[in-house]
Design an enzyme around this catalytic site. Structure first.
Site, mmCIF file in Angstrom:
data_model
loop_
_atom_site.group_PDB
_atom_site.id
_atom_site.type_symbol
_atom_site.label_atom_id
_atom_site.label_comp_id
_atom_site.label_asym_id
_atom_site.label_seq_id
_atom_site.Cartn_x
_atom_site.Cartn_y
_atom_site.Cartn_z
ATOM 1 N N ARG A 1 0.907 -1.108 -0.054
ATOM 2 C CA ARG A 1 0.036 -0.143 0.060
ATOM 3 C C ARG A 1 1.112 1.349 0.180
ATOM 4 O O ARG A 1 0.494 2.561 0.729
ATOM 5 C CB ARG A 1 -1.101 0.019 1.225
ATOM 6 C CG ARG A 1 -2.061 -1.130 1.281
ATOM 7 C CD ARG A 1 -2.836 -1.239 0.237
ATOM 8 N NE ARG A 1 -3.729 -2.210 0.230
ATOM 9 C CZ ARG A 1 -3.921 -3.410 -0.367
ATOM 10 N NH1 ARG A 1 -2.792 -3.378 -1.280
ATOM 11 N NH2 ARG A 1 -4.801 -4.327 -0.351
ATOM 12 N N THR B 1 2.940 0.220 -8.511
ATOM 13 C CA THR B 1 2.276 1.263 -9.557
ATOM 14 C C THR B 1 3.666 2.228 -10.102
ATOM 15 O O THR B 1 3.368 2.195 -11.428
ATOM 16 C CB THR B 1 1.258 2.415 -8.896
ATOM 17 O OG1 THR B 1 0.155 1.822 -8.389
ATOM 18 C CG2 THR B 1 0.998 3.491 -9.829
ATOM 19 N N TYR C 1 -4.590 -6.068 -11.828
ATOM 20 C CA TYR C 1 -3.782 -5.760 -12.952
ATOM 21 C C TYR C 1 -4.953 -4.759 -13.860
ATOM 22 O O TYR C 1 -4.386 -4.004 -14.822
ATOM 23 C CB TYR C 1 -3.330 -6.639 -13.752
ATOM 24 C CG TYR C 1 -2.221 -7.097 -13.058
ATOM 25 C CD1 TYR C 1 -0.825 -6.595 -12.961
ATOM 26 C CD2 TYR C 1 -2.032 -8.438 -12.257
ATOM 27 C CE1 TYR C 1 0.342 -6.998 -12.210
ATOM 28 C CE2 TYR C 1 -1.313 -8.759 -11.647
ATOM 29 C CZ TYR C 1 0.093 -8.201 -11.436
ATOM 30 O OH TYR C 1 1.239 -8.517 -10.818
ATOM 31 N N PHE D 1 4.716 -17.789 -17.152
ATOM 32 C CA PHE D 1 5.809 -16.899 -17.307
ATOM 33 C C PHE D 1 5.770 -16.147 -16.191
ATOM 34 O O PHE D 1 4.793 -15.768 -15.411
ATOM 35 C CB PHE D 1 6.079 -16.460 -18.447
ATOM 36 C CG PHE D 1 5.070 -15.536 -19.185
ATOM 37 C CD1 PHE D 1 4.919 -14.236 -18.515
ATOM 38 C CD2 PHE D 1 3.860 -16.166 -19.902
ATOM 39 C CE1 PHE D 1 4.133 -13.389 -19.416
ATOM 40 C CE2 PHE D 1 2.985 -15.152 -20.349
ATOM 41 C CZ PHE D 1 3.059 -13.671 -19.881
#
EC number: 2.3.1.-
Length: 418
Positions: A95, A100, A128, A418
């Site tokens: 957080r 980001t 996402y 992956f």
């Protein structure tokens, strides 16, 4: 009272690689200590500038890695992709916007390089979408109840004149890459594999630090001698009361580039003595497997979930790269909160090609770039997304037009993690 210090986000150096890997293991709930063999294997993935870390002082507390990839689109063409992996944030530093910051830095670099999309496999669903990624393929796993399947347990060879042989890792490294390239020329959603991928799946390189045990490798040759299929699988040793076998064969990966190869490999796996259950591994949701059995109900779905997530970085290049069976035109209002590729676009498409250009015409359909990614490979439905309130028709019937253009008869599938 302690003060929260500023956390530095930057590409890691080779000297910081061990600490970065310790943070990576911690984030994935693995033992923090990284064995030297494992570290050496992971160094082969290191590309300067493409492995990011967040540092609190000299301690790495978040990880992020990207690498070059090719993604197959509808029709068999490919686009350049920025494949994202190894994303973690240590629980002590959640957080704080670290993901980001790392994501913004990586996507900006990918856009600058000319990558058409970014890709990832999402460990958790809610993360996402806020970065413009949408779920573009689905994965299904089956467990086959072999006695119920109705196959002849005396099966000895494919009925088409082909044959199954057990081979070793060297054979897989020699034959597997060509088979995978054959598969991904025809399979939307498939991604490129590196030499390291094949080495790690055949024991030459140890990526996870656990002792290597060789699986079984089964190869299918057609009647004319061509290699058309390979499978890697493992078996356990489980017996019930009265000496009844209860063994399971677990497929790690299976490539069948023809229906005959897929049929022969699945029938072989269901004919192995003592095996009562075959676990399919990650398959396409429209895989032939259940209907290769006399009783399709013997194949029970154990997992069905989103798999490959896509973030479009260039709307025009993405929509022009794929093919279209139908013919039509639509104006899309694409909202991109990341500021990478939003705007209003006119798509004109048909069997002879497609053109996607900026326009000032009135939009027919308004949608987020994440929802465009979900539609792009042909799996999602604009009509369904409109019913969910995720896309908005500015012209009545626009969602049906988009479905007629974008949806495909073969569902996209990514065989890889992956």
């Amino acid at each position: 009272m302690s003060r929260r210090t500023e956390t530095d986000v930057r590409p890691i150096t080779k000297a910081e690689f061990p600490d970065w890997n310790r943070a990576l293991n911690t984030g994935f709930l693995q033992p923090p200590a990284v064995a030297e063999e494992q570290l050496e294997a992971r160094r082969r993935q290191f590309v300067p500038g493409r492995s990011l870390g967040a540092f609190d002082g000299d301690r790495c507390v978040a990880t992020f890695r990207s690498f070059d990839q090719e993604l197959t689109v509808v029709g068999g063409g490919t686009v350049r992709a920025d494949a994202i992996s190894n994303v973690t944030v240590t629980a002590t530093h959640r957080r704080r916007g670290l993901l980001t910051r790392m994501m913004a830095q990586d996507l900006a670099a990918a856009k600058e390089r000319g990558d058409v999309v970014a890709t990832l496999i999402a460990a958790e669903y809610p993360i996402y979408g806020r970065y413009g990624f949408g779920p573009a393929t689905t994965m299904t796993e089956w467990a086959v109840d072999v006695p119920r399947a109705g196959l002849d347990r005396r099966w000895a060879a494919p009925e088409d004149g082909g044959r199954i042989d057990l081979v070793d890792g060297a054979d897989v490294r020699a034959l597997g890459p060509g088979l995978h390239e054959w598969l991904r020329r025809e399979q939307p959603g498939a991604v490129s594999r590196t030499e390291l991928w094949w080495q790690s799946r055949t024991g030459l390189v140890n990526m996870n630090g656990t002792p290597w045990t060789e699986p079984y490798y089964a190869m299918y040759r057609s009647a004319d001698g061509g290699v058309e299929g390979l499978a890697s699988y493992r078996t356990d040793d489980h017996w019930g009361d009265a000496k009844q076998p209860l063994n399971t064969a677990t497929v790690e990966w299976l490539v069948g580039v023809t229906p005959a190869a897929a049929r022969a490999l699945w029938h072989y796996l269901c004919s192995i003595d003592w095996v009562q259950t075959v676990k399919s591994g990650w398959r396409s949701p429209d895989d032939l497997l259940p209907h290769l059995l006399p009783d399709p109900r013997a194949a029970r779905i154990t997992t069905q979930a989103d798999w490959l997530w896509v973030r479009i970085l260039d709307v025009a290049a993405a929509l022009e790269a794929r093919t279209y069976d139908g013919r039509g035109a639509v104006v899309l209002e694409v909202v991109d909160r990341g500021g990478l590729t939003g705007g209003r676009w006119r798509l004109e498409a048909g069997p002879d090609g497609a053109s996607c250009v900026p326009t000032t015409e009135s939009a027919h359909l308004a949608l987020d770039v994440a929802d465009l990614a979900a539609l792009w490979l042909g799996d999602a439905s604009a009509v369904r997304l409109a019913a969910l309130g995720r896309v908005r028709e500015e012209r009545a019937g626009a969602a049906r037009v988009v479905d007629a253009l974008l949806r495909t008869s073969r569902r996209p599938w990514c065989p890889d993690m992956f």
